[in-house]
Scaffold this motif. Structure first.
Motif, mmCIF file in Angstrom:
data_model
loop_
_atom_site.group_PDB
_atom_site.id
_atom_site.type_symbol
_atom_site.label_atom_id
_atom_site.label_comp_id
_atom_site.label_asym_id
_atom_site.label_seq_id
_atom_site.Cartn_x
_atom_site.Cartn_y
_atom_site.Cartn_z
ATOM 1 N N ASP A 88 7.643 -0.717 6.480
ATOM 2 C CA ASP A 88 7.515 0.368 5.509
ATOM 3 C C ASP A 88 8.839 0.593 4.784
ATOM 4 O O ASP A 88 9.913 0.363 5.351
ATOM 5 C CB ASP A 88 7.097 1.669 6.215
ATOM 6 N N ASN B 27 7.371 8.193 -2.687
ATOM 7 C CA ASN B 27 6.292 7.881 -1.761
ATOM 8 C C ASN B 27 6.759 6.730 -0.869
ATOM 9 O O ASN B 27 7.756 6.070 -1.164
ATOM 10 C CB ASN B 27 5.040 7.453 -2.541
ATOM 11 N N ASN C 137 3.972 0.494 2.252
ATOM 12 C CA ASN C 137 3.770 -0.368 3.404
ATOM 13 C C ASN C 137 3.566 -1.794 2.910
ATOM 14 O O ASN C 137 2.754 -2.034 2.015
ATOM 15 C CB ASN C 137 2.548 0.105 4.214
ATOM 16 N N THR D 176 0.841 -1.186 0.000
ATOM 17 C CA THR D 176 0.000 0.000 0.000
ATOM 18 C C THR D 176 0.879 1.240 0.000
ATOM 19 O O THR D 176 1.725 1.402 0.889
ATOM 20 C CB THR D 176 -0.917 0.019 1.245
ATOM 21 N N ASN D 177 0.684 2.096 -0.988
ATOM 22 C CA ASN D 177 1.460 3.337 -1.062
ATOM 23 C C ASN D 177 0.914 4.358 -0.083
ATOM 24 O O ASN D 177 -0.289 4.402 0.186
ATOM 25 C CB ASN D 177 1.406 3.923 -2.477
ATOM 26 N N PHE D 178 1.796 5.192 0.448
ATOM 27 C CA PHE D 178 1.376 6.298 1.307
ATOM 28 C C PHE D 178 2.310 7.480 1.074
ATOM 29 O O PHE D 178 3.427 7.325 0.586
ATOM 30 C CB PHE D 178 1.339 5.896 2.796
ATOM 31 N N GLN E 153 6.704 3.949 9.461
ATOM 32 C CA GLN E 153 6.294 5.310 9.137
ATOM 33 C C GLN E 153 6.488 6.221 10.349
ATOM 34 O O GLN E 153 6.100 5.886 11.468
ATOM 35 C CB GLN E 153 4.837 5.319 8.681
#
Length: 138
Positions: A112, A131, A134, A25-27, A65
């Motif tokens: 992450d 970016n 995760n 999952t990108n954040f 993160q």
């Protein structure tokens, strides 16, 4: 009998690793490159960076993160991941880099990643970041 036991244990452990379900999952906002994660044969994790500064040092930051992102020198980019481990590579002429790591036999796994690309110029250092990604494996 020992050989059978060893073979059965090896197959059981391999099944545990191969049976993992992992999601990426990108954040965060990319700032000087984009990173995407995927599973590849091995089983392994691949982090692919594109659109970064070409021909520069690329640092893959592995950790968790940060609650408060930190500014990077020479740019408006942010460090989103607190470094527990840092792997060094480089970007090619197109600004791409690939990091491949063996998938550990740890379940559950939640970690992450972020890539920071660094350039040293006459006026100082410039660090740009991708970016964050995760990884969760169950």
């Amino acid at each position: 009998m020992k050989l059978f036991s060893l073979l059965a244990t090896s197959l059981l452990l391999a099944g545990t690793v191969l049976g993992q379900t992992c999601t990426f999952t990108n954040f965060g906002r990319p700032c000087g490159g984009v990173m995407a994660g995927s599973l590849v044969r091995g089983p392994a994790i691949q982090m692919a960076v594109t659109r970064a500064m070409p021909g520069e040092v690329a640092l893959l930051v592995v950790g968790h993160q940060l609650s408060q992102p930190m500014p990077l020198p020479g740019s408006s980019c942010l460090l989103l991941v607190g470094p527990r481990v840092v792997l060094q590579g480089s970007t090619d002429r197109a600004g791409s880099a690939t990091f491949v790591m063996r998938l550990p036999n740890i379940v559950p796994l939640n970690v992450d990643f972020q890539c920071v690309v660094v350039d040293v110029t006459r006026t100082g250092r410039v660090a740009e970041s991708t970016n964050g990604v995760n990884l969760v494996c169950r």
